[in-house]
Design a protein around this motif. Structure first.
Motif, short mmCIF file in Angstrom:
data_model
loop_
_atom_site.label_atom_id
_atom_site.label_comp_id
_atom_site.label_asym_id
_atom_site.label_seq_id
_atom_site.Cartn_x
_atom_site.Cartn_y
_atom_site.Cartn_z
N UNK A 100 0.82 -1.21 0.00
CA UNK A 100 0.00 0.00 0.00
C UNK A 100 0.86 1.27 0.00
N UNK A 104 0.70 3.88 -2.93
CA UNK A 104 0.09 5.15 -2.55
C UNK A 104 0.97 6.32 -2.97
N UNK A 108 -0.18 9.27 -5.41
CA UNK A 108 -0.34 10.60 -4.83
C UNK A 108 0.40 11.65 -5.64
N UNK A 199 6.54 8.21 5.14
CA UNK A 199 5.18 8.66 5.40
C UNK A 199 5.03 9.14 6.84
N UNK C 197 -11.04 2.67 14.37
CA UNK C 197 -11.99 3.14 13.36
C UNK C 197 -12.25 4.63 13.53
N UNK C 200 -9.26 6.50 12.12
CA UNK C 200 -9.25 6.40 10.66
C UNK C 200 -10.33 7.30 10.05
N UNK C 201 -11.51 7.35 10.69
CA UNK C 201 -12.59 8.21 10.19
C UNK C 201 -12.15 9.68 10.22
N UNK C 204 -9.75 10.22 7.35
CA UNK C 204 -10.45 10.34 6.08
C UNK C 204 -11.02 11.76 5.94
N UNK C 207 -8.47 14.37 5.35
CA UNK C 207 -7.84 14.31 4.04
C UNK C 207 -8.67 15.03 3.00
N UNK D 101 -10.97 0.28 8.31
CA UNK D 101 -10.82 1.09 7.09
C UNK D 101 -12.13 1.28 6.34
N UNK D 104 -14.64 3.18 8.45
CA UNK D 104 -14.26 4.59 8.60
C UNK D 104 -14.64 5.38 7.35
N UNK D 105 -14.36 4.83 6.18
CA UNK D 105 -14.73 5.54 4.95
C UNK D 105 -16.23 5.79 4.91
N UNK D 193 -6.80 -4.25 1.15
CA UNK D 193 -5.55 -3.62 0.69
C UNK D 193 -5.88 -2.30 -0.01
N UNK D 195 -8.53 -0.36 0.53
CA UNK D 195 -8.90 0.63 1.54
C UNK D 195 -7.62 1.25 2.13
N UNK D 197 -4.54 1.34 0.87
CA UNK D 197 -3.78 2.12 -0.11
C UNK D 197 -4.47 3.46 -0.37
N UNK D 198 -5.78 3.45 -0.39
CA UNK D 198 -6.53 4.68 -0.63
C UNK D 198 -6.30 5.68 0.50
N UNK D 199 -6.35 5.21 1.74
CA UNK D 199 -6.12 6.12 2.87
C UNK D 199 -4.68 6.62 2.88
N UNK D 200 -3.72 5.74 2.59
CA UNK D 200 -2.31 6.16 2.55
C UNK D 200 -2.08 7.19 1.45
N UNK D 201 -2.75 7.02 0.31
CA UNK D 201 -2.62 7.98 -0.79
C UNK D 201 -3.13 9.35 -0.34
N UNK D 202 -4.27 9.35 0.36
CA UNK D 202 -4.80 10.62 0.86
C UNK D 202 -3.85 11.25 1.87
N UNK D 203 -3.23 10.43 2.72
CA UNK D 203 -2.30 10.95 3.71
C UNK D 203 -1.06 11.54 3.03
N UNK D 204 -0.57 10.88 1.97
CA UNK D 204 0.55 11.44 1.22
C UNK D 204 0.18 12.80 0.64
N UNK D 205 -1.01 12.89 0.00
CA UNK D 205 -1.41 14.16 -0.60
C UNK D 205 -1.61 15.23 0.47
N UNK D 206 -2.23 14.84 1.57
CA UNK D 206 -2.48 15.82 2.62
C UNK D 206 -1.18 16.30 3.26
#
Lengths: 211, 211, 211, 211
Positions: A100, A104, A108, A199, C197, C200-201, C204, C207, D101, D104-105, D193, D195, D197-206
């Motif tokens: 991940x 990611x 990103x 990260x 959770x 993580x929420x 999200x 972000x 994950x 939380x989404x 996986x 979920x 990767x998606x959260x990690x991608x958002x954290x990288x961008x943020x």
């Protein structure tokens, strides 16, 4: 150079599959792991197997052109393993993982052509690195379902002097290698640790204030 | 003071290697673990071994000056272990780990000379701490490939009264110790937990709003 | 009500110690776990033991006032276990853990007197909850080294109708209970999952953008 | 189509329970796992069992209407498993997990009616996907304690052509399926996986700045 026997290669590949699956780096039967054998053939994980629960039947043999020698079904990505063996004669093992973290980062920053860090002591776990006062750069190539297209975009990066220790396929994962499975495993562990540390460092900075 | 026999030290070091590698604190053969033996020699992990899969051959003996007694190849960082044994006579074990959390903090705040937290109950897991109404401070020293230079920057911090429970090398990792492997393991577990709790606390605050 | 025999209690406590240590909820010998026995005595983890590697000697017996029956050394926090058994007669097990998540929340919001979530299906894992359309509230009390002071601040929260499933000690950790070790373990797993959770929420939401 | 025997289904369900509990996807006895048997009956995890420590008694048999065949107590959510078997005749296994994950989404974006990602290589682990140049969409339905109401809101999503690989219940968790336990397990691993990767991608961008 001495490459592995099939028995020892199979044992090592099964072990690394279990280790990597436990870390979440080979989910959903993804990932593939190979080792070059003494006679020039390649031992490689069969397609579609749970990489954390490989048994002897999960490791097959292909020749240097990717043709199955023992009737097993090779992964579509065998061509990427063979390319590394062809262009880097010292390499004895290739490990492809899906983390991940690495994926990611590549998504990103979709315009980036490389991932790089510098100054980490753990760089010394990568072959050829003897000091932390250096950097590592992993090329990032675009994903493609046509292995010929993908291999063509990888090729220039395997021809640089020195070659990188691994490369990332955007939105896909990591290809890493070493002189044997143990060294390739070390490269993957080091890079995954560096993704995580990178990260976490960003999260510390983003959390602001207090040193 | 009673220090360990080689057999028990070896058993404890193999166990702590497996535990720490599983946590991601000894990736890519990094990390090194040692214990002081009854006769003044030091049992220490051999260089370049996978720390999660140590066997009996993975633990060697050096004398108090770092000379190999049994032919094994000591880690370059043996000097840092020996320095701790020399300056802190009560110490019976030294554990060096590479955690993403500790390294990330040290890099996120490159001007900081220490990492500190206060008020945590888990401070009581550190030797000499009997209340949470206190703080712990880990010195941070700059990394260096010359062990003599690195040891020179560490030395003042091992001479304070009381000594800290551990120190961080920027971009490198943690050196922790205790009267035996069990106590040193406790110190590492506590500090890694505190790194994680500290980052989670920052993430909660950064997520804003609602208490 | 049937409470446990010493043999079965010991087996259950050893098992839950291994499970919780593996999750990072009982680092550095912290945490303590107990079960009420048929005769009114309490089986409880001895002080200072590695909670992930408990053996039979790691579980001792105290009477309802905390006096050691078998010569073992009880944890200083035994008084908090005994308080729960005294005020909640149906309780057959008490588990005290130190999770980075729960501690981080309590420190990030130092003025909050409770942690609460609502709407989660997993609330149904907590005794007395049969729908997700509800909430759970854990009181947060200040930490204190004097167990009498700490117990006095806990007491009102154990007297509410209904009692909460657990409480948090700020900067310290979680006290949870159930009619037996299995139910108490379920409460801890549910609350730790809810802490994760919840964070993580928040991550999200922080972000930003895209649903 | 060949469905499983009870013995092999039971073995597979016990194994997947252990694997998923270890990942934190089946906390506090939550989650339920089933497989369609050759005769039309369903093997399913009994209610209230620790999903990481299932034994043979933890797997029961119900008929296609949910009536217990062997005296075990079926989960309240059995109806959701049966609905999938009824509407998707090719499905041989259904796995219901609770991941921080995914939950939380669904809570972070309470107005969203679906979770979707595109461009990931790992999409190819989902049945019917042969390229990364695609997307996957999981419907999100509101949670409800009345299984009939919940099933009614799920039904339209199982009738689309093609059906999704899984669906999310807001604040509750994931229902995934496959032609057998192995394929359903692959779907869950891939989605978890994604979920992460998606959260990690958002954290990288943020975390801003540097590509």
């Amino acid at each position: 150079m001495d490459f592995a026997t099939f028995d020892s290669a199979r044992r090592d590949l099964i072990q690394v599959g279990a280790a990597f699956h436990a870390r979440g780096w080979a989910p959903a039967t993804s990932g593939n792991f190979s080792a070059r054998l003494g006679g020039g053939d390649i031992a490689i994980t069969a397609s579609g197997r749970h990489k954390g629960r490989l048994d002897e039947a999960g490791i097959m043999i292909v020749d240097a052109e990717g043709g199955s020698i023992d009737g097993g079904k090779p992964s579509a990505e065998t061509a990427l393993h063979l390319q590394i063996y062809r262009l880097l004669p010292h390499v004895g093992a290739v490990l492809h993982t899906h983390s991940p973290g690495g994926v990611a980062f590549s998504r990103a920053f979709p315009a980036s052509t490389a991932w790089a860090v510098e100054g980490h002591e753990l760089l010394k776990a990568l072959p050829g690195h003897t000091t932390h006062e250096a950097s590592v750069t992993l090329p990032i190539v675009a994903n493609h379902q046509d292995m010929a297209v993908l291999a063509a975009s990888v090729a220039p990066h395997l021809s640089t002097q020195p070659a990188p220790p691994a490369y990332l396929i955007r939105g896909h994962g990591l290809y890493a290698w070493g002189r044997d499975v143990a060294e390739a495993e070390r490269v993957v562990e080091a890079l995954e640790w560096l993704f995580a540390a990178d990260l976490a460092e960003r999260q510390y900075r983003a959390s602001g204030a207090r040193a």
